[in-house]
Design an enzyme around this catalytic site. Structure first.
Site, mmCIF file in Angstrom:
data_model
loop_
_atom_site.group_PDB
_atom_site.id
_atom_site.type_symbol
_atom_site.label_atom_id
_atom_site.label_comp_id
_atom_site.label_asym_id
_atom_site.label_seq_id
_atom_site.Cartn_x
_atom_site.Cartn_y
_atom_site.Cartn_z
ATOM 1 C CB CYS A 38 50.343 17.562 22.617
ATOM 2 S SG CYS A 38 49.056 18.585 23.360
ATOM 3 C CG HIS A 80 51.145 14.733 26.526
ATOM 4 N ND1 HIS A 80 52.140 15.544 26.058
ATOM 5 C CD2 HIS A 80 50.020 15.480 26.498
ATOM 6 C CE1 HIS A 80 51.646 16.734 25.754
ATOM 7 N NE2 HIS A 80 50.356 16.726 26.006
ATOM 8 C CD GLU A 112 55.145 13.615 26.587
ATOM 9 O OE1 GLU A 112 54.606 12.789 25.808
ATOM 10 O OE2 GLU A 112 54.773 14.792 26.683
#
Lengths: 760, 230
Positions: free
Chosen positions: B86, B203, B205
């Site tokens: 990002c 993302h 994560e």
């Protein structure tokens, strides 16, 4: 921002007119003179006017707020003690949370008004030493056919997104209602929750003579001058001229401030810390001194400013954002400064703690303010306002149900309700919010309650915010009780036990006896319900004067309930899960159509009796539902609220992963009297729709026997259609995909089709 | 094996990346403050998401002047693994470690939702454990993820298999609705010529634990760890 060329001019003399302009009554002025033993000067007058505004002093609401239960075994910091309450969640961990209004600024400048509302509530939480982990927002707008309402919705959502996304705290939920009562008076209530260890709770107090007072964060400008007094007046057509009273937010600055403050608090060098929110430097200095039983002295020439020629009055009353006051241990000045420098911020020593109890402000060495700190912080006037039952109630409560035409096609009515933006999906809104950052979001927006895990503590919590203002308009006492009951019910549906409450009380002008009556009745309802659910109120906010030339908003006491999970395994969603699961109704149907969204949407009426709330019945439903969840018997649980049974069942289908349908037969639960529409769309309280795997049905039935809750097996999750039958009549027979399409796109469509011509 | 997560002022996914690497994947992971001038002894470094420097000027435009960037450019030149997520991807573009630029989303709004990605390249270290054409569900959260580069650059990226991820629908088909930001060729992630530097808008994560509803993101971190373990 341009630098003003204005030079420091002589302060105006304090005249009767000037006192009036500061919204200070002659009696209050006499009290000020008594406290000081002399006439106040211009700056002191300004200080009293903001500190004694409703926004800061709660002078009109305090006697009523005393009704709230504030104690409980889990409460670590009580309502009113500090910037926010703190509640124990076990194992040495606690949560700190609060909701606050930013209605007036948002009505004038929606983007910055909402953004700074978020910034302010986040500061309240990290001021307690807690790391903020979640934001929610409770929003109210006029109908979307209104140009101004569309402008406000876009601006407010944009502002919340701007602030929350940048600072990196997820906006995980909340609610939005649309109703003409909010035309011109939108409500923007921002909630934040933080996580903290018991031993790390910070205090907003100034103690220890000679300890240095630091100013940290953004420089002071003329923005937001007197915002607290601005929020304590009705809005008028000239209110846009108050635009300078709306602050401008800088979420990046606040992110640095947040990290630096939390790092500093870890060192143990901090005696006290407080954010400069409403009434900025004024409020933070006199409140910290008052709490610490000390005095405080500051020098204004040391205060960082971003405009030249600012007078002491302007500096003391500025509400520039992203500023904090830190009282540190003497001798640790270097260490404090070093931490802020790491984050590219400056900590400036502007004064020190004294022992004489005075709030003393100097400008270039000359004393410009000298007021007993405790007197101004604690001795504000208190008024018991006149109350009177409003005349509208008699007419509003009368609804001749039998005269309402029954829908020709219940499917059409269902679609109409799913398309009502108050009911429909708020996807257009929450997809603009980062609702996943911090990787704690277990149940995403759209569920009954937001569910978060707290990694550091190994805990799971649920948060729900609720208030149906139509009920409060028709019956403030019951409406208040329902707001608490519904938020508790939502928390229970997610699988958590209700823990504690924060509330934001939005009303009109309290000087009007009818408004004050609404206020008092709502608070009585909230207080009684909170007592019954054992959920103390840990703080919140009162917002009066939500009123314009068109009248006051309907009473809107927003309740934010926080719940705690015993176990991660108890987390329960609202949507149906598997084909073949049995669908049950927990609770009873009554024929209650009054105050429903159905009659408002279809007949344009806000009438009838507010639904009944029997607290004991409600509690029995909660206890049983929670027990069944804990025993692993329930696969989904969805609270029945606006739009009634038909909408609740639709939502459980729509939100399911593959658009699972349901076949429902209501023959057994049809009440003795009332219309079919009232039955499908009426909003009786204390009802939950759950789904249960067939193999658990027997255990579920048996368990209900040992609780005082009524359950009805009403159908099965199956197919791709929602079919609702009553005896041989098929009332609803609609494809879930079609319902979903309407539900998911309602708000976006309404904004798109009316794109042109939106303006201020 | 040691991982690092860089912290810029305004990074806000730094803790999330650290948690996944350190606590979920169980690899030793340090925070690297952006003022650090030297990078030694790291096997893989993540530039996390966030709003570095408040997105002043342009996303990533200021962060690329942080002292750590010079060190990271050297580190990447030595072949060190570098992943930008990002805002981290935006910083890699601004620093010239990857080609192209970011425009605002075509909707002009921030968008936070799940998207589907098709894995286009499995040769690089961050997708080495994926199958080519595999569909991953990973969330996005950005206002400026509309990847753009001139035709020549895009052709070079495509011809050399440097497009790592592409937005697609649940079944792997490209579609306008499936692309959340309007990026050229539905590009969601790209890598450099050697493959050791990779940037992506989604993302991973945020979907590396079951409790969050998906573990698809974990495959990327697993890939890097397996690659390093050889």
């Amino acid at each position: 921002m341009g630098v003003s060329e204005k030079t420091e001019s002589a302060e105006p003399a304090v005249s009767e007119q000037l006192v009036r302009d500061h919204n200070i009554t002659p009696e209050e002025y006499a009290h000020i003179k008594e406290i000081l033993g002399r006439e106040p000067n211009f700056t002191e007058l300004g200080i009293f006017s903001v500190m004694w505004s409703e926004h800061c002093s709660y002078k009109n609401s305090r006697p009523v707020l005393k009704l709230f239960p504030v104690d409980g075994p889990a409460v670590l910091v009580k309502a009113g003690e500090e910037n926010a309450g703190v509640v124990d969640i076990g194992d040495g961990w606690a949560v700190s949370f609060k909701v606050e209004s930013h209605n007036h600024p948002s009505a004038i400048e929606p983007f910055q008004g909402a953004a700074t509302g978020v910034g302010g509530i986040i500061r309240d939480i990290f001021t307690m030493g807690a790391r903020p982990v979640a934001c929610l927002n409770s929003l109210r707008f006029g109908g979307l056919s209104n140009t101004r309402a569309r402008y406000l919705l876009k601006g407010v959502v944009g502002g919340i997104a701007h602030y929350g996304n940048c600072i990196g705290i997820p906006t995980v939920g909340g609610e939005i209602y649309f109703d003409e009562t909010y035309d011109g008076n939108p409500l923007v209530n921002a909630f934040c929750l933080g996580i903290i260890r018991h031993k790390d709770i910070a205090r907003g107090c100034a103690k220890g003579e000679g300890n240095p007072v630091f100013y940290v964060g953004a420089a002071t400008g003329r923005d937001g001058l007197g915002g607290a007094s601005f929020a304590s007046r009705e809005l008028t057509d000239a209110s846009h001229e108050d635009r300078p009273a709306v602050q401008v937010g800088d979420p990046f600055m606040e992110k640095l401030l947040l990290e630096a403050c939390l790092e500093l608090l870890k060192t143990g060098y901090v005696i006290g810390i407080q954010d400069m929110g409403a009434a900025g430097l004024t409020c933070s200095t006199c409140e910290t001194a008052s709490r610490g039983g000390s005095g405080i002295e500051i020098e204004l020439s040391e205060v960082p400013k971003r405009e030249t020629g600012m007078t002491p009055y302007e500096i003391m009353l500025s509400e520039s954002q992203e500023r904090m006051l830190v009282i540190a241990q003497k001798g640790k000045e270097k260490e404090v400064k070093k931490i802020f420098e790491k984050w590219d911020l400056h900590a400036v020593e502007i004064g020190h703690v004294t022992s004489d109890g005075m709030m003393r402000v100097k400008n270039n060495g000359k004393v410009v303010v000298n007021i007993p700190a405790r007197k101004i912080a604690e001795d504000s006037p208190v008024y018991v306002r006149e109350e009177k039952k409003p005349a509208y109630l008699e007419k509003a409560n009368r609804l001749e149900e039998e005269k309402l035409a029954e829908p020709g096609d219940y499917n059409e009515t269902l679609v109409r309700l799913l398309d009502d933006p108050t009911i429909s999906s708020k996807k257009w809104v929450y997809e603009q919010y980062d609702h996943m950052v911090m990787t704690n979001t277990v149940l995403r927006p759209g569920s009954d309650a937001a569910v978060l895990r707290i990694k550091s503590a190994g805990k799971y919590i649920a948060i729900s915010s609720d208030c149906n203002s139509t009920y409060c308009y028709l019956d403030p006492y019951t409406g208040g009780k329902i707001a608490v009951a519904e938020s508790a019910r939502n928390v229970v549906c997610s699988g958590a036990s209700p823990l504690a409450v924060t509330d934001c009380l939005n009303f009109g002008n309290p000087m009007k006896p009818e408004i004050f009556w609404q206020f008092k009745k709502c608070v009585e309802g909230l207080a009684d319900a909170c007592r019954s659910f054992d959920t103390p109120v840990t703080g919140g906010n009162v917002s009066f004067y939500n009123e314009n030339s068109g009248g006051a908003v309907d009473p809107t006491p927003i309740v934010c309930m926080v719940g705690l999970f015993e176990n991660e395994k108890h987390i329960t969603g609202a949507s149906f899960v598997d084909e073949g699961d049995f669908i049950y109704l927990i609770g009873n149907n009554r024929s209650e159509i009054g105050g429903s969204l159905y009659i408002k949407n279809v007949f344009g009426m806000k009438k009838g009796k507010c639904p009944v709330l029997d607290i004991e019945e409600e509690k029995a439903v909660h206890t049983f539902c929670l027990e069944a969840i804990k025993k692993g018997l329930i696969k989904s649980a969805h609270d029945c609220s606006e739009g009634g049974l038909a909408v609740t069942l639709s939502e459980s289908c729509i939100m399911s992963a593959r658009g699972l349908g349901a076949r429902i037969d209501l023959s057994r639960v049809y009440p003795a009297s009332g219309s079919k529409a009232g039955f499908l769309f009426g909003e009786s309280q204390s009802r939950i729709i759950v789904s249960v795997a067939p193999e658990n049905a027997r255990a579920f039935d048996a368990l209900s026997g040992s609780f005082n809750a009524d359950i009805y097996r009403i159908g099965t999750a199956e197919g791709k259609k929602l079919v609702i039958k009553f005896n041989e009549d098929v009332l609803i027979n609609s494809a879930v995909s079609g319902l979903k399409d309407v539900y998911d796109n309602s708000i976006e469509c309404k904004l798109k089709t009316q794109k042109n011509g939106d303006s201020r | 094996m040691k991982f690092g997560v860089v912290v810029f002022p305004g990074s806000n996914c730094d803790h999330d990346c650290h948690y996944v690497l350190n606590d979920v994947m169980k690899v030793k992971t340090d925070y690297i403050w952006h003022k650090r001038g030297e990078i030694k002894d790291y096997d893989c470094i993540v530039l996390p998401g966030g709003v570095s420097y408040g997105d002043s000027l342009r996303t990533g435009a200021i962060a690329r002047f942080s002292p750590v960037m010079r060190a990271l450019i050297e580190y990447a030149g030595r072949g060190g693994l570098l992943m930008g997520i990002c805002n981290g991807f935006q910083i890699l573009l601004e620093a010239g470690l990857l080609p192209g630029a970011m425009l605002r989303n075509t909707s002009l709004s921030f968008v936070c939702r799940d998207v589907w990605l098709r894995v286009e390249n499995t040769k690089g270290p961050f997708t080495s454990s994926c199958k080519k054409g595999e569909i991953l569900k990973i969330p996005v959260a950005h206002g400026e993820g509309n990847y753009y580069a001139d035709e020549k650059t895009i052709k070079a990226l495509e011809d050399n298999g440097r497009v790592v991820f592409r937005y697609c629908d649940e079944l792997g088909m490209p579609s306008k609705l499936a692309n959340p930001n309007g990026s050229v060729n539905d590009i969601a992630g790209i890598c450099n010529g050697k493959g050791n530097v990779m940037g992506m808008m989604p993302h991973p994560e945020r979907c590396s634990e079951k409790v969050l509803g998906s573990v698809d993101g974990k495959k990327l971190f697993e890939s890097a760890i397996n690659f390093l373990a050889g």
